[in-house]
Motif scaffolding. Structure first.
Motif, PDB file in Angstrom:
ATOM      1  N   ALA A 123      44.611  54.836  26.785  1.00 49.59           N
ATOM      2  CA  ALA A 123      43.151  54.804  26.895  1.00 49.59           C
ATOM      3  C   ALA A 123      42.707  54.181  28.214  1.00 49.59           C
ATOM      4  CB  ALA A 123      42.561  54.032  25.711  1.00 49.59           C
ATOM      5  N   HIS A 124      43.436  53.165  28.652  1.00 52.19           N
ATOM      6  CA  HIS A 124      43.092  52.491  29.902  1.00 52.19           C
ATOM      7  C   HIS A 124      43.433  53.355  31.115  1.00 52.19           C
ATOM      8  CE1 HIS A 124      42.575  49.322  32.838  1.00 52.19           C
ATOM      9  NE2 HIS A 124      43.832  49.465  33.229  1.00 52.19           N
ATOM     10  N   LYS A 125      44.649  53.893  31.143  1.00 53.03           N
ATOM     11  CA  LYS A 125      45.132  54.606  32.327  1.00 53.03           C
ATOM     12  C   LYS A 125      44.505  55.992  32.467  1.00 53.03           C
ATOM     13  CE  LYS A 125      49.505  55.666  34.709  1.00 53.03           C
ATOM     14  NZ  LYS A 125      49.397  54.608  35.730  1.00 53.03           N
ATOM     15  N   TRP A 126      44.371  56.710  31.366  1.00 56.89           N
ATOM     16  CA  TRP A 126      43.921  58.096  31.431  1.00 56.89           C
ATOM     17  C   TRP A 126      42.437  58.268  31.129  1.00 56.89           C
ATOM     18  CZ3 TRP A 126      48.320  61.324  28.675  1.00 56.89           C
ATOM     19  CH2 TRP A 126      49.421  61.414  29.551  1.00 56.89           C
ATOM     20  N   LEU A 127      41.874  57.400  30.295  1.00 54.94           N
ATOM     21  CA  LEU A 127      40.491  57.587  29.851  1.00 54.94           C
ATOM     22  C   LEU A 127      39.539  56.549  30.426  1.00 54.94           C
ATOM     23  CD1 LEU A 127      41.263  58.437  26.119  1.00 54.94           C
ATOM     24  CD2 LEU A 127      41.057  60.015  28.057  1.00 54.94           C
ATOM     25  N   GLY A 128      40.086  55.612  31.238  1.00 51.92           N
ATOM     26  CA  GLY A 128      39.245  54.642  31.930  1.00 51.92           C
ATOM     27  C   GLY A 128      38.638  53.576  31.048  1.00 51.92           C
ATOM     28  N   ALA A 129      39.224  53.315  29.889  1.00 44.44           N
ATOM     29  CA  ALA A 129      38.661  52.341  28.960  1.00 44.44           C
ATOM     30  C   ALA A 129      38.979  50.916  29.397  1.00 44.44           C
ATOM     31  CB  ALA A 129      39.208  52.580  27.554  1.00 44.44           C
ATOM     32  N   GLU A 130      38.023  50.024  29.197  1.00 49.65           N
ATOM     33  CA  GLU A 130      38.257  48.600  29.378  1.00 49.65           C
ATOM     34  C   GLU A 130      38.858  48.078  28.070  1.00 49.65           C
ATOM     35  OE1 GLU A 130      37.886  46.816  32.090  1.00 49.65           O
ATOM     36  OE2 GLU A 130      37.120  48.498  33.259  1.00 49.65           O
ATOM     37  N   ILE A 131      39.999  47.410  28.148  1.00 47.70           N
ATOM     38  CA  ILE A 131      40.691  47.012  26.918  1.00 47.70           C
ATOM     39  C   ILE A 131      41.067  45.538  26.965  1.00 47.70           C
ATOM     40  CG2 ILE A 131      41.601  49.332  26.514  1.00 47.70           C
ATOM     41  CD1 ILE A 131      44.255  48.382  27.657  1.00 47.70           C
ATOM     42  N   SER A 132      41.310  44.985  25.784  1.00 53.53           N
ATOM     43  CA  SER A 132      41.712  43.589  25.651  1.00 53.53           C
ATOM     44  C   SER A 132      42.556  43.446  24.397  1.00 53.53           C
ATOM     45  CB  SER A 132      40.478  42.688  25.553  1.00 53.53           C
ATOM     46  OG  SER A 132      39.829  42.885  24.312  1.00 53.53           O
ATOM     47  N   CYS A 133      43.082  42.248  24.183  1.00 51.94           N
ATOM     48  CA  CYS A 133      43.859  41.997  22.973  1.00 51.94           C
ATOM     49  C   CYS A 133      42.988  42.019  21.721  1.00 51.94           C
ATOM     50  CB  CYS A 133      44.608  40.674  23.083  1.00 51.94           C
ATOM     51  SG  CYS A 133      46.042  40.753  24.200  1.00 51.94           S
ATOM     52  N   ASP A 134      41.685  41.857  21.873  1.00 55.00           N
ATOM     53  CA  ASP A 134      40.785  42.031  20.730  1.00 55.00           C
ATOM     54  C   ASP A 134      40.838  43.475  20.233  1.00 55.00           C
ATOM     55  OD1 ASP A 134      39.965  39.393  20.799  1.00 55.00           O
ATOM     56  OD2 ASP A 134      38.190  39.803  22.024  1.00 55.00           O
ATOM     57  N   ASP A 135      40.930  44.425  21.172  1.00 57.01           N
ATOM     58  CA  ASP A 135      41.055  45.834  20.799  1.00 57.01           C
ATOM     59  C   ASP A 135      42.395  46.082  20.105  1.00 57.01           C
ATOM     60  OD1 ASP A 135      38.564  46.662  22.058  1.00 57.01           O
ATOM     61  OD2 ASP A 135      39.595  46.285  23.948  1.00 57.01           O
ATOM     62  N   TYR A 136      43.425  45.434  20.582  1.00 63.73           N
ATOM     63  CA  TYR A 136      44.751  45.526  19.969  1.00 63.73           C
ATOM     64  C   TYR A 136      44.689  45.087  18.515  1.00 63.73           C
ATOM     65  CZ  TYR A 136      49.734  44.281  19.275  1.00 63.73           C
ATOM     66  OH  TYR A 136      51.020  44.169  18.798  1.00 63.73           O
ATOM     67  N   GLU A 137      44.006  43.989  18.239  1.00 63.88           N
ATOM     68  CA  GLU A 137      43.891  43.479  16.881  1.00 63.88           C
ATOM     69  C   GLU A 137      43.100  44.423  15.998  1.00 63.88           C
ATOM     70  OE1 GLU A 137      45.295  40.806  15.450  1.00 63.88           O
ATOM     71  OE2 GLU A 137      46.423  40.578  17.326  1.00 63.88           O
TER      72      GLU A 137
END
Length: 280
Positions: free
Chosen positions: A262-276
């Protein structure tokens, strides 16, 4: 399958190639991740028979889908079909994604980025740790340089042939500069002294399900962390229960991998909160 009624003109599609991709747990994780991130993009599973795989891969640049991910059974098979493999793919012989760019396939190896993200979100610190890496094949070679980057103090590679273990260490020697290393011959049920290691990673047998005996761990092993990539109940689940130690595996890695995509191909800003939030 994705209901086409919920797609917009801006929706981007990522194809997941696998023998049973439509029922893959990774497909579910991908779409759950995209939804949680507020993306209107989707992954679609394409069930591909081994005899049809090369044809499908080569035809992707002419199809509507320009991004593809590969299930474990095809992550090595796709490498000879790529036009532009990235550095990790060239070194390891493993590719889990590809982009169609100007009629060519550019291979991507998400494994190091995903592994590092999983470690960070699970609170795993490799700095100063002693690591036993089981296997010296494609998955192990994708991870091995990262262990040096993350600050491991000692890495031992155990493979069925010590020559392959030595070759894997040689390929990663630049990233492992200053790290103490060793090699060993791996065989199922091999004896391991618990106090020699802090972390054990199974990259030797990606089909080591419950009932398979990978290691015979001797001594107090409550401090050990076990990491593997086996989907479903694994040999490391059984071992961690017997030893009373922690284990993380395919469920956590798939979450981290989906976020990396999602980050590399779709440009999403991500964090460990998203992981959880992706937890099933």
């Amino acid at each position: 399958m994705i209901d086409e009624g919920i797609l917009s003109k801006e929706s981007r599609l990522i194809a997941l190639y696998g023998v049973n991709a439509q029922t893959s747990p990774f497909l579910k994780v991908l779409n759950h991740t995209f939804k949680n991130l507020g993306l209107n993009d989707f992954a679609i599973g394409l069930n591909i028979k081994p005899d049809d795989f090369a044809y499908m891969v080569k035809g992707m640049p002419d199809s509507k889908v320009k991004m593809a991910l590969y299930e474990p059974e095809y992550r090595e098979e796709v490498v000879p079909l790529l036009d532009l493999p990235d550095i990790c793919t060239r070194r390891s012989g493993l590719c889990d994604g590809a982009l169609a760019e100007e009629g060519k396939l550019a291979g991507v190896c998400f494994v190091p980025e995903s592994f590092e993200r999983m470690a960070a979100c699970e609170g795993v610190n490799f700095r100063g740790k002693r690591v036993l890496l089981l296997g010296a094949g494609a998955t192990a070679r994708a991870i091995l340089p990262l262990l040096g980057t993350l600050g491991a103090a000692f890495v031992e590679v155990a493979d069925e042939t010590v020559e392959r273990a030595a070759e894997a260490l040689e390929l990663a020697k630049e990233a492992l500069f200053g790290v103490e290393t060793d090699i060993a011959r791996f065989q199922r049920g091999m004896a391991v002294e618990a106090d020699r290691y802090d972390i054990v990673i199974n990259a030797a047998d990606l089909h080591a399900h419950e009932g398979v005996r990978l290691l015979d761990v001797e001594g107090d092993a409550g401090h050990l962390l076990l990491i593997d990539f086996v989907r479903g109940k694994s040999a490391f689940d059984t071992l961690s229960e017997a030893l009373g130690c922690r284990k993380i595996g395919a469920e956590q890695f798939m979450r981290a991998q989906a976020l990396s995509v999602a980050h590399k191909w779709l440009g999403a800003e991500i964090s460990c909160d998203d992981y959880e939030r992706v937890k099933s």
